[in-house]
Structure formats: C-alpha cells, structure tokens
Design an enzyme around this catalytic site. Structure first.
Site, short mmCIF file in Angstrom:
data_model
loop_
_atom_site.label_atom_id
_atom_site.label_comp_id
_atom_site.label_asym_id
_atom_site.label_seq_id
_atom_site.Cartn_x
_atom_site.Cartn_y
_atom_site.Cartn_z
N HIS A 136 4.18 -2.92 5.70
CA HIS A 136 4.82 -4.01 6.44
C HIS A 136 4.25 -5.38 6.05
CE1 HIS A 136 1.36 -3.54 9.35
NE2 HIS A 136 1.47 -4.85 9.38
N ASP A 192 3.71 3.54 6.21
CA ASP A 192 3.27 2.14 6.27
C ASP A 192 2.14 1.85 5.28
OD1 ASP A 192 3.48 -0.46 7.18
OD2 ASP A 192 1.98 -0.19 8.75
N SER A 244 -4.04 -6.60 9.33
CA SER A 244 -3.28 -5.46 8.83
C SER A 244 -3.56 -5.22 7.36
CB SER A 244 -1.78 -5.68 9.03
OG SER A 244 -1.46 -5.68 10.39
#
Length: 382
Positions: free
Chosen positions: A130, A160, A238
């Site tokens: 993402h 992901d 992230s």
C-alpha cells in the site's frame, strides 16, 4: 696481610652498596611501571562500563538502523473531484443536506506520499504494497542522506508486501532477518521507521499476540496473520522493520487500529514476508492457492470446543465442484486436524495449486471425505 684484609673489607662494602643501589633502582622501575600502567587499566574499565551502560534498544537499532529507508512516492492524478468552497462541503452528507451542487475542479496534479522500508539484499528493499501501490515514481532515501531512484520489482496486495530495486551501486547496509517462529508473547518489540518524514524514529513495546487474523480486524481483502504489538506505529512507519531485542527483523510494520485508549499496532511476520519477497523477485507475482470458501470460527466456552464452519461457497469454485456446502464443519485438511480457520488456509497454501488435497467434513451427523484441487485466486472469479 693486614692491608689485604682492609682492601677486601672495602671491596665487600663497595659490593654491598652497589647491590643495594641496583636493588633500589630495580624497585623504582617496578614501581614506576605500576604507576604508568594504572591509568590504562582504569581507562579499559571505563570503556567497558560505558559499553555495558548502553541499552539493548540502542544496540539493536545500531545493528539495523542504517538499513531503514524512506520511500517517497509520486503519482499523476488527472481528475480531482472536490468543491472549491469550505472543507465542510467535502463531505457529501453536507452537500446533500444543504442541497449544494458546487462545480468540481478537474485539474491534473501530482500526488505525493511517504512510507518506510528496509534493505534486505543487494539493492533490494522490502516494504508494504500500500506504500507503493499505483506509484509512478519512487525515491528511496538512506539514513546517510543519499537518495536513489527505485524500481518496483513486484507487489502483492493480498499480503500487502512489495519489493523495490535500488538504481545505484552498493555496498548497501543490510538488515539481519530473524525467525518469526521463535518469538513469543511478551518478547520485546522495537518498531523503526520514518513517520511524518522523521528519520529513524524508534518506539518500544512488547509482542501482544502472534497470530492475529485480519478478519478479526474487519479486513477481508487481505490474506495473512499478523503480529500484534503495543509499540507505536505512526503514519509513515508502514513498511519499516519490527525488531527483536537482538536487532533482528521479525516483522514488517503494516497497520494500526486506533480506538479509545491505546491504539493497536500490527506487523507481517518476517518468515511470511521472506516467502512472498522470494516469489516477487523470481516471478514478479505471488501464487495464492484457493478453493473458494469463506470460513467462520465458532467457539463454545461451555465445552471449550472450537469448530471451523463453511460460511460461503463461491459458485463454480473448486469447493463448489467438489461438493462442499454452507454450514459444513471442516475436521481435517490433508493430514492436519483443524482447530481454527488459519489451519485450513495454511494447509491449502502449502499444498499449492493444481494438486488434489483431501478434506474431511462433518455434515449434520455424517462424516464426508472429499478431494479438492486448489487454484490461484486470480482464476477464482473467472
């Protein structure tokens, strides 16, 4: 005779003085040597004391910190649908409530975002899908201030994960990958990343849970189990590494679930990430074996019993063609007894595609044995 005795006496006296002088000189040298060497011993002790006072967190971050990178992404957006007026009108509810229909702006723009990652191979960076999804330009910044263009090798939205190749020459600082099967609840967890563009930000916590099913978080478009930790993961973290107390990467920071009180943080186990990264590097994509069922975990606290029930069967899927029905209870997949839905997913994934696997079901009071051939998820809807 007498003169000889005197001479001999003088000689003995002289020899005694010489011996005494030499002894003093020797003792002086020894004492001097001790005086000179004393500060060196103290200095070593001081250095050892300083090293011993460094926390395990500092040592862990020093091992891996240089491998943590900032990923700046850019993508070109042609249309931007929003009203020119106050921000309140960005909410469709207010537009409908007040009957406002303001003309939208259709102006091309470059959209920028930022995330984290870490170097795990020769010019190879691991991060979240993402972070880089739909990006047209990737700029990767190292902790030493250098920046390189990045090329997306592959991404897998279902887990992901993504792998980027740096366009430049090494040597590269590499993170040491650990073994996520060896971590336990209560172990230290150190999250490293670049939230809000602030490089090498470190937060500390513990491992709270090892196999958190993403469906429990209300996420149904992903396929992985997560490490849960109370180490704070902020926007921009992230893709950064989650470390153990030795400075080894045990997970990839992927999402947060905020709420009343402390927020929850989650990371993808590094063993799963290594497997996915290997497939992305080799094939540019990942194969996900599926049979086309949705699973429900049911727990009965009175009897301390857990069952896995089929909640939905995709039409024309391998499961439907093999005769699996809604409300069937899965007892065994392959040679593994089933305790939760994760057991089913893992066994089907390990089996691979285009190869039959045995599934034992309970339908009402009847035991049924079937053979099912998993296919890749991309072919499931065709």
């Amino acid at each position: 005779m007498f003169s000889k005795t005197i001479t001999k006496g003088k000689f003995i006296k002289f020899s005694f003085k010489k011996l005494f002088f030499l002894s003093c000189l020797t003792l002086g040298l020894i004492n001097k040597s001790n005086v000179i060497s004393q500060p060196i011993v103290n200095q070593n002790l001081n250095e050892e004391s300083k090293i011993s006072n460094i926390s395990f967190i500092t040592k862990a971050v020093k091992k891996t910190g240089a491998s943590v990178v900032t990923i700046d992404t850019q993508r070109f957006v042609e249309n931007r649908q929003f009203s020119r007026d106050s921000r309140i009108f960005l909410d469709p509810y207010f537009e409908r409530f007040f009957g406002l229909q303001l003309p939208p702006e259709n102006q091309p723009r470059i959209e920028q975002s930022q995330g984290s990652g870490f170097i795990f191979g020769d010019g190879l960076v691991m991060t979240n899908a993402h972070v880089v999804n739909r990006s047209q330009k990737l700029i990767v910044g190292l902790s030493n201030g250098k920046k390189y263009k990045g090329k997306l090798i592959g991404q897998d939205l279902l887990t992901d994960l993504a792998v980027i190749k740096l366009e430049g020459k090494g040597p590269w600082p590499k993170a040491k990958l650990g073994d996520s099967t060896k971590i336990q609840v209560g172990d230290w967890a150190i999250a490293v990343g670049n939230p809000f563009g602030l490089e090498n930000t470190v937060t500390l916590g513990i491992i709270s849970n090892l196999n958190r099913n993403v469906s429990q978080l209300g996420i149904y478009d992903k396929k992985f189990e997560l490490i849960q930790t109370d180490a704070a993961i902020n926007p921009g973290n992230s893709g950064g590494p989650l470390l153990n107390s030795k400075g080894e990467v045990i997970g990839i920071n992927t999402l947060i679930r905020s709420g009343p009180g402390a927020g929850l943080s989650f990371a993808i186990p590094i063993n799963k990430a290594k497997n996915i990264a290997s497939q992305l590097i080799k094939n540019g994509k990942v194969i996900h074996p599926m049979i086309g069922i949705n699973l429900i975990d049911e727990n009965y606290f009175e009897t301390n019993e857990s069952i896995v029930k089929v909640g939905y069967v995709v039409p024309n899927s391998p499961a439907a063609k093999s005769g699996i029905f809604i409300n069937d209870i899965i007892l065994k997949v392959g040679e593994t007894n089933i305790n939760n839905s994760s057991d089913v997913i893992n066994e089907i994934s390990n089996n691979g595609i285009n190869k039959f696997i045995n599934i034992t079901l309970k339908r009402k009071n009847k035991i049924i044995k079937l053979k099912v051939k998993p296919i890749d998820i991309t072919k499931l809807t065709k």
